[in-house]
Design a protein around this motif. Structure first.
Motif, PDB file in Angstrom:
ATOM      1  N   PRO A   9     110.050  82.637  42.336  1.00  0.00           N
ATOM      2  CA  PRO A   9     111.387  82.921  42.866  1.00  0.00           C
ATOM      3  C   PRO A   9     111.902  81.821  43.800  1.00  0.00           C
ATOM      4  O   PRO A   9     113.085  81.771  44.098  1.00  0.00           O
ATOM      5  CB  PRO A   9     111.185  84.227  43.649  1.00  0.00           C
ATOM      6  CG  PRO A   9     109.963  84.837  43.075  1.00  0.00           C
ATOM      7  CD  PRO A   9     109.099  83.703  42.635  1.00  0.00           C
ATOM      8  N   LEU A  10     111.015  80.923  44.229  1.00  0.00           N
ATOM      9  CA  LEU A  10     111.395  79.852  45.151  1.00  0.00           C
ATOM     10  C   LEU A  10     111.454  78.488  44.476  1.00  0.00           C
ATOM     11  O   LEU A  10     111.542  77.469  45.149  1.00  0.00           O
ATOM     12  CB  LEU A  10     110.408  79.821  46.326  1.00  0.00           C
ATOM     13  CG  LEU A  10     110.417  81.092  47.162  1.00  0.00           C
ATOM     14  CD1 LEU A  10     109.302  81.078  48.181  1.00  0.00           C
ATOM     15  CD2 LEU A  10     111.760  81.263  47.844  1.00  0.00           C
ATOM     16  N   ALA A  46      97.342  80.633  38.527  1.00  0.00           N
ATOM     17  CA  ALA A  46      98.673  80.968  38.026  1.00  0.00           C
ATOM     18  C   ALA A  46      98.856  82.491  37.984  1.00  0.00           C
ATOM     19  O   ALA A  46      99.895  83.019  38.413  1.00  0.00           O
ATOM     20  CB  ALA A  46      98.889  80.360  36.643  1.00  0.00           C
ATOM     21  N   TYR A  47      97.853  83.189  37.508  1.00  0.00           N
ATOM     22  CA  TYR A  47      97.907  84.647  37.405  1.00  0.00           C
ATOM     23  C   TYR A  47      98.045  85.289  38.791  1.00  0.00           C
ATOM     24  O   TYR A  47      98.899  86.153  39.008  1.00  0.00           O
ATOM     25  CB  TYR A  47      96.650  85.157  36.693  1.00  0.00           C
ATOM     26  CG  TYR A  47      96.616  86.643  36.499  1.00  0.00           C
ATOM     27  CD1 TYR A  47      97.360  87.251  35.487  1.00  0.00           C
ATOM     28  CD2 TYR A  47      95.849  87.447  37.330  1.00  0.00           C
ATOM     29  CE1 TYR A  47      97.330  88.626  35.314  1.00  0.00           C
ATOM     30  CE2 TYR A  47      95.823  88.822  37.165  1.00  0.00           C
ATOM     31  CZ  TYR A  47      96.562  89.403  36.150  1.00  0.00           C
ATOM     32  OH  TYR A  47      96.538  90.769  35.990  1.00  0.00           O
ATOM     33  N   GLN A  48      97.216  84.850  39.746  1.00  0.00           N
ATOM     34  CA  GLN A  48      97.249  85.447  41.079  1.00  0.00           C
ATOM     35  C   GLN A  48      98.541  85.119  41.816  1.00  0.00           C
ATOM     36  O   GLN A  48      99.079  85.957  42.550  1.00  0.00           O
ATOM     37  CB  GLN A  48      96.018  85.010  41.884  1.00  0.00           C
ATOM     38  CG  GLN A  48      94.741  85.648  41.358  1.00  0.00           C
ATOM     39  CD  GLN A  48      93.524  85.335  42.198  1.00  0.00           C
ATOM     40  OE1 GLN A  48      93.610  85.188  43.414  1.00  0.00           O
ATOM     41  NE2 GLN A  48      92.376  85.245  41.549  1.00  0.00           N
ATOM     42  N   TYR A  52     101.243  87.786  43.275  1.00  0.00           N
ATOM     43  CA  TYR A  52     101.756  87.723  44.644  1.00  0.00           C
ATOM     44  C   TYR A  52     103.278  87.879  44.637  1.00  0.00           C
ATOM     45  O   TYR A  52     103.834  88.679  45.387  1.00  0.00           O
ATOM     46  CB  TYR A  52     101.348  86.395  45.300  1.00  0.00           C
ATOM     47  CG  TYR A  52     102.063  86.134  46.609  1.00  0.00           C
ATOM     48  CD1 TYR A  52     101.587  86.652  47.807  1.00  0.00           C
ATOM     49  CD2 TYR A  52     103.235  85.378  46.637  1.00  0.00           C
ATOM     50  CE1 TYR A  52     102.257  86.433  49.004  1.00  0.00           C
ATOM     51  CE2 TYR A  52     103.907  85.155  47.833  1.00  0.00           C
ATOM     52  CZ  TYR A  52     103.415  85.680  49.010  1.00  0.00           C
ATOM     53  OH  TYR A  52     104.089  85.467  50.187  1.00  0.00           O
ATOM     54  N   PHE A  53     103.950  87.109  43.790  1.00  0.00           N
ATOM     55  CA  PHE A  53     105.411  87.169  43.757  1.00  0.00           C
ATOM     56  C   PHE A  53     105.932  88.495  43.223  1.00  0.00           C
ATOM     57  O   PHE A  53     107.036  88.910  43.563  1.00  0.00           O
ATOM     58  CB  PHE A  53     105.976  85.989  42.971  1.00  0.00           C
ATOM     59  CG  PHE A  53     105.950  84.709  43.750  1.00  0.00           C
ATOM     60  CD1 PHE A  53     106.737  84.546  44.875  1.00  0.00           C
ATOM     61  CD2 PHE A  53     105.115  83.675  43.382  1.00  0.00           C
ATOM     62  CE1 PHE A  53     106.707  83.378  45.620  1.00  0.00           C
ATOM     63  CE2 PHE A  53     105.073  82.494  44.115  1.00  0.00           C
ATOM     64  CZ  PHE A  53     105.873  82.349  45.235  1.00  0.00           C
ATOM     65  N   LEU A 145     108.157  85.304  54.409  1.00  0.00           N
ATOM     66  CA  LEU A 145     107.891  86.279  55.464  1.00  0.00           C
ATOM     67  C   LEU A 145     108.597  87.605  55.172  1.00  0.00           C
ATOM     68  O   LEU A 145     108.030  88.680  55.400  1.00  0.00           O
ATOM     69  CB  LEU A 145     108.316  85.729  56.824  1.00  0.00           C
ATOM     70  CG  LEU A 145     107.458  84.563  57.337  1.00  0.00           C
ATOM     71  CD1 LEU A 145     108.045  83.986  58.616  1.00  0.00           C
ATOM     72  CD2 LEU A 145     106.013  84.976  57.533  1.00  0.00           C
ATOM     73  N   ASN A 146     109.801  87.557  54.645  1.00  0.00           N
ATOM     74  CA  ASN A 146     110.493  88.791  54.260  1.00  0.00           C
ATOM     75  C   ASN A 146     109.787  89.466  53.091  1.00  0.00           C
ATOM     76  O   ASN A 146     109.685  90.696  53.049  1.00  0.00           O
ATOM     77  CB  ASN A 146     111.955  88.521  53.927  1.00  0.00           C
ATOM     78  CG  ASN A 146     112.800  88.309  55.158  1.00  0.00           C
ATOM     79  OD1 ASN A 146     112.505  88.839  56.223  1.00  0.00           O
ATOM     80  ND2 ASN A 146     113.839  87.513  55.035  1.00  0.00           N
ATOM     81  N   HIS A 147     109.292  88.674  52.148  1.00  0.00           N
ATOM     82  CA  HIS A 147     108.556  89.206  50.994  1.00  0.00           C
ATOM     83  C   HIS A 147     107.316  89.968  51.458  1.00  0.00           C
ATOM     84  O   HIS A 147     106.960  90.990  50.879  1.00  0.00           O
ATOM     85  CB  HIS A 147     108.170  88.052  50.056  1.00  0.00           C
ATOM     86  CG  HIS A 147     107.330  88.449  48.895  1.00  0.00           C
ATOM     87  ND1 HIS A 147     107.811  89.206  47.854  1.00  0.00           N
ATOM     88  CD2 HIS A 147     106.027  88.188  48.604  1.00  0.00           C
ATOM     89  CE1 HIS A 147     106.840  89.393  46.964  1.00  0.00           C
ATOM     90  NE2 HIS A 147     105.752  88.793  47.404  1.00  0.00           N
ATOM     91  N   GLU A 148     106.670  89.466  52.502  1.00  0.00           N
ATOM     92  CA  GLU A 148     105.434  90.074  53.000  1.00  0.00           C
ATOM     93  C   GLU A 148     105.684  91.159  54.049  1.00  0.00           C
ATOM     94  O   GLU A 148     104.758  91.833  54.472  1.00  0.00           O
ATOM     95  CB  GLU A 148     104.531  88.992  53.601  1.00  0.00           C
ATOM     96  CG  GLU A 148     104.032  88.016  52.575  1.00  0.00           C
ATOM     97  CD  GLU A 148     103.097  86.954  53.153  1.00  0.00           C
ATOM     98  OE1 GLU A 148     102.784  87.001  54.363  1.00  0.00           O
ATOM     99  OE2 GLU A 148     102.677  86.083  52.387  1.00  0.00           O
ATOM    100  N   SER A 149     106.920  91.317  54.454  1.00  0.00           N
ATOM    101  CA  SER A 149     107.246  92.295  55.489  1.00  0.00           C
ATOM    102  C   SER A 149     107.016  93.714  54.978  1.00  0.00           C
ATOM    103  O   SER A 149     107.407  94.048  53.859  1.00  0.00           O
ATOM    104  CB  SER A 149     108.712  92.131  55.900  1.00  0.00           C
ATOM    105  OG  SER A 149     109.087  93.168  56.772  1.00  0.00           O
ATOM    106  N   PRO A 150     106.405  94.583  55.810  1.00  0.00           N
ATOM    107  CA  PRO A 150     106.187  95.964  55.382  1.00  0.00           C
ATOM    108  C   PRO A 150     107.490  96.724  55.135  1.00  0.00           C
ATOM    109  O   PRO A 150     107.513  97.657  54.366  1.00  0.00           O
ATOM    110  CB  PRO A 150     105.405  96.603  56.533  1.00  0.00           C
ATOM    111  CG  PRO A 150     105.247  95.580  57.588  1.00  0.00           C
ATOM    112  CD  PRO A 150     105.865  94.300  57.123  1.00  0.00           C
TER     113      PRO A 150
END
Length: 157
Positions: A9-10, A46-48, A52-53, A145-150
């Motif tokens: 996405p980035l 690549a898979y991991q 993550y994304f 950081l937003n992606h990882e935010s709870p």
């Protein structure tokens, strides 16, 4: 050294590694076509990263082989201990290293991290909670950081 390109996405990410482990993961400023065939030594990475994304992975389980000085490797090891969804200041990272005066050297080592996202240098912020320099660009750091935010519905920054 095997190379593969994946879409994120980035932007495009370039993965490099061999049988000794993953050497680099770099976000590129210009998009590259996604690799049609991923070399065997890079398939897990690549898979991991894709997991993550997709929000399905918080920790990576990969053989890593980044190139750097002993000091840089110590800093990168500490970065790897920052939990998903958490942040740490450069000052606190220096404290954990055992020398608060090494803050600039710690920041420099952080900026030379060759394993984007895998070694989570994006989780390091200023002592006042501000976003500070990021080799991939502050817009990417903010996104990560937003992606990882709870609570993703709110922006951290």
């Amino acid at each position: 050294m095997a190379t593969a390109y994946i879409s994120t996405p980035l932007g495009s990410a370039k993965l490099e590694g061999d049988e000794n482990g993953l050497n680099t993961v770099t976000v590129l400023e210009q998009d590259e076509p996604e690799s049609k065939i991923i070399p065997d030594v890079l398939i897990d990475a690549a898979y991991q990263l894709n997991e993550y994304f997709e929000g399905k992975r918080q920790n990576f389980d990969l053989l890593l082989n980044p190139e750097g000085t002993e000091f840089q490797k110590k800093v990168w090891s500490l970065l790897s201990e920052i939990p998903y969804g958490k942040t740490l200041s450069y000052l606190e990272l220096s404290r954990r290293l055992g020398d608060v005066k090494a803050i600039r050297a710690v920041a420099s080592a952080n900026g030379k991290n060759p394993l984007w996202i895998i070694i989570p240098c994006h989780r390091v912020i200023g002592s006042d909670g501000s976003l500070t320099g990021y080799a991939g660009g502050l817009h990417r750091k903010k996104w990560l950081l937003n992606h990882e935010s709870p609570s993703r519905q709110q922006s951290l920054f």
